[in-house]
Design an enzyme around this catalytic site. Structure first.
Site, PDB file in Angstrom:
ATOM      1  N   HIS A 178       0.868  -1.190   0.205  1.00  0.00           N
ATOM      2  CA  HIS A 178      -0.198  -0.297   0.249  1.00  0.00           C
ATOM      3  C   HIS A 178       0.890   1.305   0.186  1.00  0.00           C
ATOM      4  CE1 HIS A 178      -3.595   2.168   1.442  1.00  0.00           C
ATOM      5  NE2 HIS A 178      -2.781   3.049   1.946  1.00  0.00           N
TER       6      HIS A 178
ATOM      7  N   TYR B 249      -7.887   7.338   2.357  1.00  0.00           N
ATOM      8  CA  TYR B 249      -8.849   6.946   1.221  1.00  0.00           C
ATOM      9  C   TYR B 249      -9.324   8.064   0.505  1.00  0.00           C
ATOM     10  CZ  TYR B 249      -7.735   2.339   2.891  1.00  0.00           C
ATOM     11  OH  TYR B 249      -7.351   1.066   3.167  1.00  0.00           O
TER      12      TYR B 249
ATOM     13  N   HIS C   2     -12.904   2.632  -1.263  1.00  0.00           N
ATOM     14  CA  HIS C   2     -13.426   2.365  -0.064  1.00  0.00           C
ATOM     15  C   HIS C   2     -14.694   2.909   0.103  1.00  0.00           C
ATOM     16  CE1 HIS C   2     -12.346   1.836   4.151  1.00  0.00           C
ATOM     17  NE2 HIS C   2     -11.292   1.017   3.686  1.00  0.00           N
TER      18      HIS C   2
HETATM   19 MG    MG Z   1     -10.165  -2.019   1.222  1.00  0.00          MG
END
Ligand code: MG
Length: 400
Positions: free
Chosen positions: A127, A158, A208
């Site tokens: 990530h 996000y 998300h």
């Molecule tokens: Mg996710």
């Protein structure tokens, strides 16, 4: 050998890093023979603990731990009401522990029990975050240098958090984000990354569930030229009908599943070919037993696995992910977050990643143990993370 029986069921709560972890230990009447399972529902760990101690433990004592399928089936309907995250996680702790015992009885790593290795290592993705596209690029390059080919790219967690939010007077506190600012930022980030680092690395992006359905459709279309490996959670489990719209409009690959708890959520997406990757949180669907069935169902529809693997999965759960990823033909990718040395001390045998691939050890069962004394030094906390109180710019509550 005497009749094998479950002698005791323990729930171990520990938080060596930030996340509360829930691990079930099933002991048998065979000295030294025990199994571990992951039951981690990090935000509601105390409720899972109660479900195991008050209901599953008395249900299990004296049963034959070798009868995994029967225990899973009866455990699932034993409460009559079913398919929720608390009871699924509790049952997963038991289910994985029984599989761990099964592997130890066979003297084999678990992937051997479902047909052996389909590959030597499971490719993982990392990530990469950054405040702007330049910082994301730096972090992507750093992962590439460490040998990672698959990278999830996000800007500001996000997204949409760094927007200048204009709210009404007396707006309630919360983790504010602006969906429009977020939606505009993602094509810009990917345009930058493809221009600067090219098309060699595979990129993932996680929405998300932060957009309205039609904005999610628009974003999936806009991202098509950047050839994502997959777009994660473009919609919420409550909006599944909209996946048909995304599919009819573009060829951006889609991954979803970390919030799924009920087979009725994944079945239409799979049978209608609306997704490309299934990425359930294995403990939230009830453990290895349902995950194996789900993986096989997906194989029939050419859908690959990308099991959920962040820090709120215990190393026991990561090992379950790994054994499925190694042993199933329709593996796609494995999420990996890089645990600390402290976590590895509490959980000896935590999976290793080298040069972009995760490898199982040769120990029988899941291959992970727990140092209970050390685990007790890191108690869980009853604090919900701030990001779960998400709000839109005008103060309206939103999905986090
Ligand atoms: Mg996710």
């Amino acid at each position: 050998m005497k009749q094998l029986q479950i002698r005791d069921v323990k729930t171990i709560l520990t938080a060596p890093e930030r996340s509360n972890l829930v691990v079930v230990k099933i002991e048998t009447n065979e000295p030294g023979l025990f199994g571990l399972g992951c039951a981690t529902f990090t935000q509601r760990h105390a409720v899972v603990h109660t479900a195991i101690e008050e209901y599953l433990k008395p249900f299990l004592i004296g049963k034959d731990p070798q009868r995994i399928e029967d225990i899973w089936q009866t455990g699932m309907v034993h409460s009559y009401w079913r398919n929720g995250p608390v009871l699924n996680n509790a049952l997963s702790g038991v289910d994985m522990a029984l599989w761990d015992i099964k592997g130890k009885l066979a003297g084999m790593p678990l992937y051997q029990l479902w047909g052996g290795k389909c590959r030597e290592g499971a490719a993982v993705y990392r990530h990469a975050d950054g405040r702007d596209e330049h910082e994301v690029e730096e972090n992507v390059r750093a992962y590439m240098e460490q040998g990672y080919k698959y990278i999830r790219c996000q800007m500001g967690g996000y997204g949409g958090r760094h927007a200048k939010v204009q709210s009404p007077e007396n707006a309630l506190p919360g983790a504010y984000f602006d969906p429009d600012v977020y939606a505009r930022s993602v094509p810009r980030m990917l345009e930058h990354l493809r221009n600067k680092v090219g098309f060699e690395p595979e990129f993932i992006h996680d929405v998300h569930e932060r957009l309205s359905p039609i904005e999610a459709v628009r974003l999936a279309k806009q991202l098509e030229p950047y050839r994502l490996f997959f777009l994660e959670d473009p919609l919420a489990p409550e909006q599944l009908d909209w996946f048909r719209m995304i599919r009819s409009q573009c060829a951006t690959p889609i991954g979803i599943g970390e919030l799924f708890v009920n087979p009725r959520e994944w079945m239409p997406l799979i049978s209608e070919g609306l997704i490309d990757f299934i990425r359930c949180h294995i403990s939230a669907i009830g453990g290895i037993t349902p995950a194996k069935k789900l993986a096989h169902l997906c194989e029939a529809y050419s859908i690959r696995t990308a099991w959920h693997g962040p820090g709120d999965v215990s190393p026991v759960g990561h090992a379950a992910n790994l054994h499925l990823s190694i042993g199933m033909s329709n593996f796609g990718i494995q999420e990996w977050y890089g645990p600390t040395d402290r976590l590895r001390e509490v959980f000896p045998g935590t999976p290793e990643v080298r040069n972009g691939f995760m490898y199982p050890n040769d120990l029988p069962g899941l291959g992970v143990d727990i140092n209970e004394e050390l685990a007790a030094k890191y108690p869980c906390k009853n604090e919900n993370p701030a990001w779960t109180l998400a709000r839109l710019p005008d103060g309206t509550s939103a999905r986090p």
